[in-house]
Design an enzyme around this catalytic site. Structure first.
Site, mmCIF file in Angstrom:
data_model
loop_
_atom_site.group_PDB
_atom_site.id
_atom_site.type_symbol
_atom_site.label_atom_id
_atom_site.label_comp_id
_atom_site.label_asym_id
_atom_site.label_seq_id
_atom_site.Cartn_x
_atom_site.Cartn_y
_atom_site.Cartn_z
ATOM 1 N N HIS B 56 0.796 -1.284 0.127
ATOM 2 C CA HIS B 56 -0.209 0.074 0.136
ATOM 3 C C HIS B 56 0.693 1.214 -0.043
ATOM 4 O O HIS B 56 0.370 2.329 0.262
ATOM 5 C CB HIS B 56 -0.980 0.138 1.365
ATOM 6 C CG HIS B 56 -2.015 -1.093 1.254
ATOM 7 N ND1 HIS B 56 -2.641 -1.576 0.404
ATOM 8 C CD2 HIS B 56 -1.939 -2.088 2.486
ATOM 9 C CE1 HIS B 56 -3.264 -2.751 0.807
ATOM 10 N NE2 HIS B 56 -2.933 -2.973 2.059
ATOM 11 N N HIS B 218 -7.237 -4.701 -0.941
ATOM 12 C CA HIS B 218 -6.554 -5.751 -1.224
ATOM 13 C C HIS B 218 -7.201 -6.360 -2.411
ATOM 14 O O HIS B 218 -7.175 -7.779 -2.746
ATOM 15 C CB HIS B 218 -6.552 -6.615 0.038
ATOM 16 C CG HIS B 218 -6.233 -6.223 1.307
ATOM 17 N ND1 HIS B 218 -6.808 -5.707 2.130
ATOM 18 C CD2 HIS B 218 -4.759 -6.061 1.352
ATOM 19 C CE1 HIS B 218 -6.259 -4.908 2.963
ATOM 20 N NE2 HIS B 218 -5.052 -5.194 2.738
#
Lengths: 330, 330
Positions: B56, B218
């Site tokens: 991320h 995700h």
């Protein structure tokens, strides 16, 4: 083609509206199509104007601000800005100190900036031009005679911008810009192609296990295709190409630049390999950038740029900068 | 799978080496696996620790520095950090003022941070926890009970970090962190899936003309799939979802965040549509971020986050920050 756009022919105008809405520090002229500092020209300061095709963001509009550019001229995606556009930007930021045009070496860009410089000269504005041509991958290319201009553009804009901010005259600012270009080299690698919105399909094809070594920032062919190799090998190939063209020693600035579609975690993996390579050869990375600074739409891949520093260049690198894409130290 | 990596099982360790090499302002502990400020803890200051799965970036390591986090704990890609790792980071930055854990609401993260907080408590370190759960797309998800934590994490880290820098106590810093979370909402859209290096293939499939509305960071399923629509429509869908959950008025902060594989020019196009939408409803964008701040590897797409401001929150937003990924005003 899957993109976050409205209509392919509105990409630039919509993006400029977004830039204007997001950055009060910028003045976006949507008719003449340039991005300048919101505060107007700085009296007497040498003004820096750059530009080129869109699709390489944050270059160039993201580098407009204190310590870097005074204006940027975005062309349509992967298309040179037109002379009138460059002339309008040049006039808008000119305040008596002269104007430096920073031009990446693509035939269209060079011609159009030259025409704009001539017209500005006719209007009594002194213009000097530096052409950036740092890409060691190939001599001559799809849209270029000679070497392409790529990552060193960021270094040139930062360092020349800092000198201009200190009140140096046009010849001095142009000289340091050329010095940075001469001391910098880049090499890029593509893992995937990218799609110009108006075309609707990728500019070239790469097999699932293939990469393009020495790719240009518009997807121009590089030196060769290869099977996918490790980040370490990509760093080595890139730096072998760079160092065989420009031997390195002492302090350097390094940029590991993402081409637009590569996640930051991968760029740090490449950076680790670049740092290992240079350390093993006694070269010191004194300054660095890791991230997306000059991109090729959604292309996956990276570009390594190395610039040899001097104490003066390092000092100018460190000078305050306040732009949407680069800021520190003010 | 085409990635700039060496071996799939070395992604995190190689990336941490790169982060350490690129940022002298950070201290990377590659054994315990955390990233902290290089200068060591600030005596008496409340310390902010965050973390979560890698992939991320720049979240969270890129937000370590003056005015934001004291330490970040990166797990393996899309995998929670482990309690020992979080405990080590907590101990490393604790300097008597207590420690705030900022945790995105994913079951593994919440459990592991809770365990670390308990262990830290046993060691005499006062820990409070704020769980960020701003994603309005779905209730419960693949790895989450309740709402997922996404873009608001950046706002929480910035604003709570600023208050901690001013010397506020732990309860006050925790309170403002919760306030920011409660006043913020996010909604994400995916144009493509992403591939976890250890898995070697995309986490889900999208047809060439399909997008996932309300996707998780995700690649968790969202609300629905749709045919590709315009940037304007994506902005409207995102903001309809947000405003039906949290009515907006007055000043807001907006982030148009890239998921990793989307070029900046597209994010500005989305931002223009977001600005139009909010202006038409009398909502003022007082502060904004456009770029890649919380990504999902190379996923193409964007996330819109809106946070309702107050004069205090705006003041803390504006406070100086100096981290690899966010810096201004110092």
């Amino acid at each position: 083609m899957k993109k976050l756009i409205n209509e392919p022919d509105q990409v630039l105008s919509d993006a400029l509206r977004g830039v204007a809405a997001a950055h009060p520090s910028l003045a976006v002229n949507s008719v003449e199509r340039y991005v300048a500092r919101a505060g107007g020209p700085t009296p007497g300061k040498v003004a820096l104007v750059s530009g080129g095709g869109s699709g390489h963001e944050p270059l160039h509009g993201g580098f407009v601000g204190y310590g870097m550019l005074d204006a940027a001229c975005p062309g349509e995606v992967f298309t040179s800005p037109v002379p009138d556009q460059i002339l309008a930007a040049t006039k808008a930021v000119s305040s008596g100190g002269g104007v430096l045009h920073i031009v990446k070496n693509y035939t269209g860009d060079v011609l159009n900036f030259q025409m704009a410089a001539d017209l500005a000269g006719d209007a009594g504005i002194e213009v000097q031009t530096v052409v950036v041509n740092d890409d060691v991958a190939v001599e001559d290319s799809t849209w270029t005679a000679g070497r392409r201009g790529t990552g060193a553009t960021v270094f040139v804009e930062k360092i020349a911008g800092a000198l201009a901010e200190r009140g140096a005259d046009l010849s001095s600012v142009a000289a340091v810009a050329r010095e940075v270009n001469e001391r910098s080299r880049s090499f890029g690698v593509a893992l995937t192609a990218c799609t110009v919105p108006a075309n609707g399909k990728p500019g070239f094809e790469l097999a699932d296990d293939e990469i393009e070594l020495g790719v240009g920032i518009h997807g121009e062919p590089g030196r060769t295709r290869s099977k996918l190799v490790s980040a370490k090998q990509i760093a080595e190939i890139s730096l072998d190409a760079i160092t065989s063209d420009l031997p390195l020693s002492g302090d350097v600035a390094v940029m590991v630049n993402g081409m637009g579609g590569t996640p930051l975690i991968e760029l740090y993996i490449v950076y680790a390999a670049v740092a290992d390579y240079l350390k093993a050869r006694g070269v010191t990375i004194a300054r660095s950038l890791v991230g997306n600074y000059i991109t090729s739409l959604e292309m996956a891949g990276c570009m390594v740029t190395v610039g040899k520093l001097t104490p003066q260049l390092t000092n100018l690198w460190d000078a305050p900068v306040e732009t949407p894409a680069l800021r520190w130290g003010r």
